[in-house]
Design an enzyme around this catalytic site. Structure first.
Site, PDB file in Angstrom:
ATOM      1  N   ASN A 212      -8.327   8.628  -5.899  1.00  0.00           N
ATOM      2  CA  ASN A 212      -9.257   7.516  -5.693  1.00  0.00           C
ATOM      3  C   ASN A 212      -9.853   7.478  -4.295  1.00  0.00           C
ATOM      4  O   ASN A 212     -10.903   6.881  -4.080  1.00  0.00           O
ATOM      5  CB  ASN A 212      -8.562   6.184  -5.978  1.00  0.00           C
ATOM      6  CG  ASN A 212      -7.392   5.916  -5.054  1.00  0.00           C
ATOM      7  OD1 ASN A 212      -6.517   6.763  -4.885  1.00  0.00           O
ATOM      8  ND2 ASN A 212      -7.341   4.735  -4.474  1.00  0.00           N
TER       9      ASN A 212
ATOM     10  N   CYS B  72      -7.482  -1.194  -2.244  1.00  0.00           N
ATOM     11  CA  CYS B  72      -6.151  -1.813  -2.284  1.00  0.00           C
ATOM     12  C   CYS B  72      -5.527  -1.927  -0.898  1.00  0.00           C
ATOM     13  O   CYS B  72      -4.662  -2.767  -0.670  1.00  0.00           O
ATOM     14  CB  CYS B  72      -5.226  -1.000  -3.190  1.00  0.00           C
ATOM     15  SG  CYS B  72      -5.868  -0.795  -4.855  1.00  0.00           S
TER      16      CYS B  72
END
Length: 322
Positions: free
Chosen positions: A102, A266
């Site tokens: 990611n 995140c």
């Protein structure tokens, strides 16, 4: 092999368990498989560049009776298959590897990693969130996906579970989702996920060609920047690049009109260098001089060009003021 949103499986191969997202799906896969494993299988293996939802869960299992093994990767972000082979043995319950990273877009050799796991009698979990609808997903025992990564609604994901795989549930209650995931699902979110997957399947080739065009524009504009991770084994809708001496945090603050980051969403606001960039051998200074750009179906060439021009102008101002 043509990519697909079908997870590379048929309905008779297993079942889809809807979840609130990929974080829940990977937690369910890892904890559920570990708790259901025989008493002599108390090891879980993953890679140092995995998403936090996998790394944190593996480390939690390591604090709760399991042997947690985190395998390093190379400077290109790719797994060393021999190191994985050395780590996986007849004590291993589950091995987890991400299809597309990611943060740096690297495509891991998940088919080979899965084969190593299964030859040792362990289960294999593929976090396919970033690759779903974009590249082929090799066979696995468990596959985690998320709707919003293919332009679907937020708050809905899924875990594909191969038949004959036993999981202990994380939540107990109404025994929904074949007794594995209790709780009432939103029909609207599930339908939205299905619609997004169908559209992604229809647009696979067009999306891939469009992303390659955008990648070429970005690489030409950022020709003086170094790409983090393999430039060959990657999904081209992700570009993580660094410029020596750049202050990425300051750059982001200076270019308010462009959505880009210095790491994963995140980890935003943590102040820590990206664990992925550290895992591929970058120093703290190199990690903090790196930015991550993502582009895809709804990004136009004009928008990307304008965004890159703004980023480059701000980077040049940093040099002048340095």
């Amino acid at each position: 092999m043509r990519p697909s949103t079908s997870l590379g499986t048929s309905e008779t191969d297993g079942k889809v368990i809807f979840t609130s997202g990929a974080t829940e799906a990977t937690n369910l896969a890892l904890k559920g498989a570990a708790w259901a494993a025989p008493a002599n299988r108390r090891k879980v293996v993953t890679l140092a560049t995995e998403h936090a939802c996998v790394l944190d869960t593996v480390q939690w299992l390591g604090r709760n009776g399991f042997d947690a093994v985190i395998v390093p990767v190379g400077a290109d972000g790719l797994a060393d298959l021999q190191r994985i082979a050395d780590a996986v043995d007849d004590r291993t319950a589950i091995v987890a590897a991400m299809l597309v990273n990611n943060e740096i877009g690297v495509i891991q050799p998940v088919a080979e990693i899965g084969r190593l796991a299964q030859e040792a009698g362990a289960l294999f979990l593929c976090d396919a969130v970033q690759g779903f609808g974009r590249i082929s997903i090799p066979g696995a025992d468990l596959i985690a996906v998320s709707a919003h990564k293919i332009h679907g609604p937020k708050g809905i994901g899924a875990l594909w579970v191969r038949k004959d795989v036993t999981l202990e549930p994380l939540m107990h209650g109404g025994a929904q989702e074949a007794g594995i995931r209790s709780g009432t699902l939103s029909p609207a979110l599930c339908a939205g996920f299905g619609a997004a997957a169908a559209l992604a399947d229809q647009r696979l080739e067009a999306d891939r060609a469009h992303v390659l065009e955008l990648w070429d524009i970005a690489r030409a504009k950022l020709q003086d920047w170094d790409v983090n991770g393999s430039t060959e084994h990657r999904y081209y809708g992700n570009l993580n690049a660094r410029l020596p001496g750049l202050d990425a945090a300051r750059l982001i603050a200076d270019v308010r009109g462009v959505a880009f980051s210095a790491g994963s969403a995140c980890a935003s606001g943590s102040g820590r260098p990206s664990h992925v960039l550290k895992a591929i051998g970058l120093s703290d200074a190199e990690a903090r001089s790196s930015i991550r750009l993502g582009f895809g179906r709804y990004t136009t060439q004009a928008e990307l060009t304008e965004a890159l021009d703004l980023i480059l102008a701000a980077a040049d101002r940093q040099k002048v003021l340095a």
